[in-house]
Scaffold this motif. Structure first.
Motif, PDB file in Angstrom:
ATOM      1  N   PRO A   1      -0.163  12.099   8.088  1.00  0.00           N
ATOM      2  CA  PRO A   1      -1.252  12.219   7.102  1.00  0.00           C
ATOM      3  C   PRO A   1      -2.620  12.394   7.772  1.00  0.00           C
ATOM      4  CG  PRO A   1      -0.121  10.093   6.880  1.00  0.00           C
ATOM      5  CD  PRO A   1       0.627  10.874   7.898  1.00  0.00           C
ATOM      6  N   ALA A   2      -2.749  11.845   8.972  1.00  0.00           N
ATOM      7  CA  ALA A   2      -4.014  12.024   9.699  1.00  0.00           C
ATOM      8  C   ALA A   2      -4.293  13.507   9.935  1.00  0.00           C
ATOM      9  CB  ALA A   2      -3.959  11.265  11.017  1.00  0.00           C
TER      10      ALA A   2
ATOM     11  N   GLN B   1     -11.310  13.422  -4.548  1.00  0.00           N
ATOM     12  CA  GLN B   1     -10.706  12.937  -5.794  1.00  0.00           C
ATOM     13  C   GLN B   1     -11.677  12.044  -6.561  1.00  0.00           C
ATOM     14  OE1 GLN B   1      -7.091  11.113  -3.998  1.00  0.00           O
ATOM     15  NE2 GLN B   1      -6.301  11.200  -6.087  1.00  0.00           N
TER      16      GLN B   1
ATOM     17  N   ILE C   1      -5.912  18.338  -2.257  1.00  0.00           N
ATOM     18  CA  ILE C   1      -5.880  16.871  -2.344  1.00  0.00           C
ATOM     19  C   ILE C   1      -5.941  16.400  -3.798  1.00  0.00           C
ATOM     20  CG2 ILE C   1      -8.395  16.501  -2.167  1.00  0.00           C
ATOM     21  CD1 ILE C   1      -5.747  14.356  -0.392  1.00  0.00           C
TER      22      ILE C   1
ATOM     23  N   GLU D   1      -8.040   2.235  -3.352  1.00  0.00           N
ATOM     24  CA  GLU D   1      -8.721   2.106  -2.057  1.00  0.00           C
ATOM     25  C   GLU D   1      -9.633   3.304  -1.811  1.00  0.00           C
ATOM     26  OE1 GLU D   1      -6.270   1.274   1.350  1.00  0.00           O
ATOM     27  OE2 GLU D   1      -5.274  -0.417   0.374  1.00  0.00           O
TER      28      GLU D   1
ATOM     29  N   LEU E   1       1.606   4.990   0.899  1.00  0.00           N
ATOM     30  CA  LEU E   1       1.156   5.943   1.927  1.00  0.00           C
ATOM     31  C   LEU E   1       2.006   7.204   1.804  1.00  0.00           C
ATOM     32  CD1 LEU E   1       1.007   3.257   4.726  1.00  0.00           C
ATOM     33  CD2 LEU E   1      -1.003   4.537   3.929  1.00  0.00           C
ATOM     34  N   VAL E   2       1.348   8.352   1.760  1.00  0.00           N
ATOM     35  CA  VAL E   2       2.091   9.588   1.543  1.00  0.00           C
ATOM     36  C   VAL E   2       2.694  10.091   2.852  1.00  0.00           C
ATOM     37  CG1 VAL E   2       0.109  11.157   1.827  1.00  0.00           C
ATOM     38  CG2 VAL E   2       2.025  11.846   0.364  1.00  0.00           C
ATOM     39  N   ARG E   3       3.854  10.722   2.750  1.00  0.00           N
ATOM     40  CA  ARG E   3       4.533  11.316   3.897  1.00  0.00           C
ATOM     41  C   ARG E   3       4.878  12.760   3.575  1.00  0.00           C
ATOM     42  NH1 ARG E   3       2.486   7.884   5.975  1.00  0.00           N
ATOM     43  NH2 ARG E   3       3.283   6.087   7.115  1.00  0.00           N
TER      44      ARG E   3
ATOM     45  N   GLN F   1      -8.454  -1.561  10.907  1.00  0.00           N
ATOM     46  CA  GLN F   1      -7.481  -2.017  11.900  1.00  0.00           C
ATOM     47  C   GLN F   1      -8.002  -1.985  13.333  1.00  0.00           C
ATOM     48  OE1 GLN F   1      -3.976   0.800  12.290  1.00  0.00           O
ATOM     49  NE2 GLN F   1      -4.616   1.315  10.249  1.00  0.00           N
TER      50      GLN F   1
ATOM     51  N   GLU G   1      -0.350  -6.647  14.331  1.00  0.00           N
ATOM     52  CA  GLU G   1       0.825  -6.301  15.140  1.00  0.00           C
ATOM     53  C   GLU G   1       1.429  -7.481  15.884  1.00  0.00           C
ATOM     54  OE1 GLU G   1      -0.337  -3.006  17.626  1.00  0.00           O
ATOM     55  OE2 GLU G   1      -0.304  -1.577  15.941  1.00  0.00           O
TER      56      GLU G   1
ATOM     57  N   GLY H   1      -3.234  -3.596  10.064  1.00  0.00           N
ATOM     58  CA  GLY H   1      -2.892  -3.316  11.457  1.00  0.00           C
ATOM     59  C   GLY H   1      -2.541  -4.564  12.246  1.00  0.00           C
TER      60      GLY H   1
ATOM     61  N   GLY I   1       0.690  -5.001   8.250  1.00  0.00           N
ATOM     62  CA  GLY I   1       0.815  -4.481   9.612  1.00  0.00           C
ATOM     63  C   GLY I   1       2.246  -4.529  10.097  1.00  0.00           C
ATOM     64  N   TYR I   2       2.491  -3.875  11.239  1.00  0.00           N
ATOM     65  CA  TYR I   2       3.846  -3.778  11.763  1.00  0.00           C
ATOM     66  C   TYR I   2       4.467  -5.142  12.020  1.00  0.00           C
ATOM     67  CZ  TYR I   2       2.585   1.151  12.567  1.00  0.00           C
ATOM     68  OH  TYR I   2       2.177   2.439  12.413  1.00  0.00           O
TER      69      TYR I   2
ATOM     70  N   GLU J   1       0.862  -1.185   0.000  1.00  0.00           N
ATOM     71  CA  GLU J   1       0.000   0.000   0.000  1.00  0.00           C
ATOM     72  C   GLU J   1       0.897   1.233   0.000  1.00  0.00           C
ATOM     73  OE1 GLU J   1      -2.676   0.490   3.365  1.00  0.00           O
ATOM     74  OE2 GLU J   1      -3.518   2.330   2.504  1.00  0.00           O
TER      75      GLU J   1
ATOM     76  N   ASP K   1     -10.993   0.532   5.454  1.00  0.00           N
ATOM     77  CA  ASP K   1     -11.602   0.771   6.764  1.00  0.00           C
ATOM     78  C   ASP K   1     -12.983   0.134   6.881  1.00  0.00           C
ATOM     79  OD1 ASP K   1      -9.348   2.312   6.980  1.00  0.00           O
ATOM     80  OD2 ASP K   1     -10.379   4.234   6.951  1.00  0.00           O
TER      81      ASP K   1
HETATM   82  P1  C2E Z   1      -5.218   3.954   6.061  1.00  0.00           P
HETATM   83  O1  C2E Z   1      -5.421   4.015   4.594  1.00  0.00           O
HETATM   84  O2  C2E Z   1      -6.196   3.173   6.846  1.00  0.00           O
HETATM   85  O3  C2E Z   1      -3.732   3.431   6.249  1.00  0.00           O
HETATM   86  C1  C2E Z   1      -3.314   2.577   7.268  1.00  0.00           C
HETATM   87  C2  C2E Z   1      -2.569   3.328   8.347  1.00  0.00           C
HETATM   88  O4  C2E Z   1      -2.188   2.416   9.369  1.00  0.00           O
HETATM   89  C3  C2E Z   1      -1.266   3.973   7.894  1.00  0.00           C
HETATM   90  O5  C2E Z   1      -1.109   5.163   8.641  1.00  0.00           O
HETATM   91  C4  C2E Z   1      -0.221   2.937   8.304  1.00  0.00           C
HETATM   92  O6  C2E Z   1       1.072   3.491   8.470  1.00  0.00           O
HETATM   93  C5  C2E Z   1      -0.801   2.482   9.626  1.00  0.00           C
HETATM   94  N1  C2E Z   1      -0.373   1.132  10.018  1.00  0.00           N
HETATM   95  C6  C2E Z   1       0.166   0.158   9.260  1.00  0.00           C
HETATM   96  N2  C2E Z   1       0.406  -0.955   9.980  1.00  0.00           N
HETATM   97  C7  C2E Z   1      -0.002  -0.683  11.233  1.00  0.00           C
HETATM   98  C8  C2E Z   1      -0.021  -1.457  12.466  1.00  0.00           C
HETATM   99  O7  C2E Z   1       0.376  -2.618  12.534  1.00  0.00           O
HETATM  100  N3  C2E Z   1      -0.543  -0.820  13.552  1.00  0.00           N
HETATM  101  C9  C2E Z   1      -0.999   0.454  13.515  1.00  0.00           C
HETATM  102  N4  C2E Z   1      -1.484   0.982  14.641  1.00  0.00           N
HETATM  103  N5  C2E Z   1      -1.001   1.200  12.383  1.00  0.00           N
HETATM  104  C10 C2E Z   1      -0.501   0.638  11.262  1.00  0.00           C
HETATM  105  P2  C2E Z   1      -0.626   6.521   7.972  1.00  0.00           P
HETATM  106  O8  C2E Z   1       0.390   6.236   6.923  1.00  0.00           O
HETATM  107  O9  C2E Z   1      -0.291   7.460   9.072  1.00  0.00           O
HETATM  108  O10 C2E Z   1      -1.919   7.042   7.219  1.00  0.00           O
HETATM  109  C11 C2E Z   1      -3.080   7.403   7.923  1.00  0.00           C
HETATM  110  C12 C2E Z   1      -4.239   7.623   6.987  1.00  0.00           C
HETATM  111  O11 C2E Z   1      -3.981   8.745   6.126  1.00  0.00           O
HETATM  112  C13 C2E Z   1      -4.480   6.449   6.034  1.00  0.00           C
HETATM  113  O12 C2E Z   1      -5.204   5.448   6.694  1.00  0.00           O
HETATM  114  C14 C2E Z   1      -5.245   7.136   4.934  1.00  0.00           C
HETATM  115  O13 C2E Z   1      -6.590   7.296   5.294  1.00  0.00           O
HETATM  116  C15 C2E Z   1      -4.587   8.496   4.886  1.00  0.00           C
HETATM  117  N6  C2E Z   1      -3.589   8.489   3.804  1.00  0.00           N
HETATM  118  C16 C2E Z   1      -2.287   8.114   3.813  1.00  0.00           C
HETATM  119  N7  C2E Z   1      -1.713   8.265   2.601  1.00  0.00           N
HETATM  120  C17 C2E Z   1      -2.684   8.753   1.792  1.00  0.00           C
HETATM  121  C18 C2E Z   1      -2.738   9.134   0.395  1.00  0.00           C
HETATM  122  O14 C2E Z   1      -1.770   9.033  -0.368  1.00  0.00           O
HETATM  123  N8  C2E Z   1      -3.936   9.620  -0.064  1.00  0.00           N
HETATM  124  C19 C2E Z   1      -5.030   9.736   0.741  1.00  0.00           C
HETATM  125  N9  C2E Z   1      -6.175  10.210   0.213  1.00  0.00           N
HETATM  126  N10 C2E Z   1      -5.032   9.363   2.021  1.00  0.00           N
HETATM  127  C20 C2E Z   1      -3.868   8.900   2.552  1.00  0.00           C
END
Ligand code: C2E
Ligand code: CA
Ligand code: CA
Ligand code: CA
Length: 277
Positions: free
Chosen positions: A73-74, A122, A86, A149, A60-62, A203, A239, A237, A257-258, A58, A180
């Motif tokens: 990102p939250a 989007q 966005i 997604e 994920l943007v930083r 998660q 862990e 998620g 997940g982690y 997956e 989700d």
């Molecule tokens: P999400 O799509 O539900 O992504 C999963 C989040 O869970 C990610 O957080 C990931 O780093 C985190 N995660 C992965 N494994 C585990 C684990 O084992 N335990 C726990 N507690 N967390 C885990 P992240 O990267 O901080 O992103 C948070 C949210 O921000 C994402 O939730 C998504 O909704 C949004 N997001 C991130 N990147 C993008 C993107 O490129 N575009 C958009 N539209 N939303 C994004």
């Protein structure tokens, strides 16, 4: 009492002003962040739970902001949504992720998929499918390698539009995943009627599974029902070994997940792929 109330008001308004100011500052930085190359994409591996094989990742943007440091990102995705940024950011992430997935393909990892998060704003652009089509064309990525997604709330709102957009995307050859799952108000019976191939269990269920037996039963039921509807199930998620073992026993298809891997930079992801094959 009156003067006390007054000072309390001043106190709150000061706090409020500070938080508004921070948001306004952040939004201004966010606007410049794309040009300043402050964004990057990380990749969290997804594995086939039964075999342990890596099946993709997956994206994920930083954001590493000069002014604000690392912002989650939250925090910045909602800001980017409100300001409309966005659209550009999401397009950039999609392109970046598809380009990286194409590199995997060229390096010989031909079965890996890339999942990309798409925000409501989007997805609701009438030309979103055209944007995806152009990115696939520009990057040369096989459409079947891309999974988009979207969250449940996106699906429920404006159902007719959603159906049309999903059909257009599926016609391109891409897969759709519901992110989700279980946190919104959609039902599996609604999802049954949509061209969605992947259900991603939120998660929070995986986290609560550890302590709460009834949550475990709910997860098992979600997996069984999804399979009856012909959908692939991903648990996110994960862990611990225990969660992994339960999910394996329940027949959950894929996991993330982690416990498996943290989100990795593009370089680390490639290094990891080299190690396993
Ligand atoms: P999400 O799509 O539900 O992504 C999963 C989040 O869970 C990610 O957080 C990931 O780093 C985190 N995660 C992965 N494994 C585990 C684990 O084992 N335990 C726990 N507690 N967390 C885990 P992240 O990267 O901080 O992103 C948070 C949210 O921000 C994402 O939730 C998504 O909704 C949004 N997001 C991130 N990147 C993008 C993107 O490129 N575009 C958009 N539209 N939303 C994004
Ligand atoms: Ca996601
Ligand atoms: Ca999720
Ligand atoms: Ca989430």
């Amino acid at each position: 009492a009156k003067s006390n109330g007054g000072s309390q008001y001043r106190f709150y308004s000061k706090e409020l002003n500070a938080s508004i100011k921070r948001m306004v500052d952040m939004e201004a930085s966010l606007r410049r962040a794309l040009e300043e190359n402050e964004f990057y994409v990380v990749y969290q591996p997804q594995t086939d739970i039964a075999s342990g094989r890596t099946i993709g990742a997956e994206a994920l943007v930083r954001w590493n902001s000069k002014a604000h440091g690392r912002v989650s990102p939250a925090d910045f995705i909602p800001l980017a949504e409100q300001s409309g940024l966005i659209l550009k950011l999401g397009q950039w992430v999609l392109e970046e992720a598809c380009r990286e997935a194409k590199r995997w393909e060229q390096a010989g990892w031909t079965s890996l998929k890339i999942s990309v998060n798409v925000s409501a704003k989007q997805f609701k652009q009438p030309d979103f499918a055209d944007v995806v089509k152009d990115i696939l064309k520009d990057t040369g990525l096989d459409p079947r390698k891309l999974c988009i997604e979207i969250t449940e709330s996106v699906v429920i709102d404006k159902l007719m539009f959603t159906l049309k957009m999903l059909d257009e995307l599926v016609a391109l050859g891409v897969e759709i995943s519901i992110d989700d799952f279980g946190t919104g108000y959609s039902s599996l019976s609604l999802l049954r009627q949509l061209p969605i191939s992947v259900i991603k269990i939120d998660q929070s269920f995986i986290a609560e599974m550890v302590e709460v037996q009834s949550v475990r039963s709910v997860v098992a039921a979600m997996i069984t029902m999804s399979h009856h509807l012909g959908k692939t199930v991903v648990a996110e998620g994960i862990e611990s070994e225990q969660q992994m073992a339960w999910l394996r026993e329940m027949g959950c298809d894929n996991g993330q997940g982690y416990f498996i891997d943290k989100p990795l930079t593009a370089e680390l992801m490639r290094a990891r792929l080299k190690n396993i094959s």
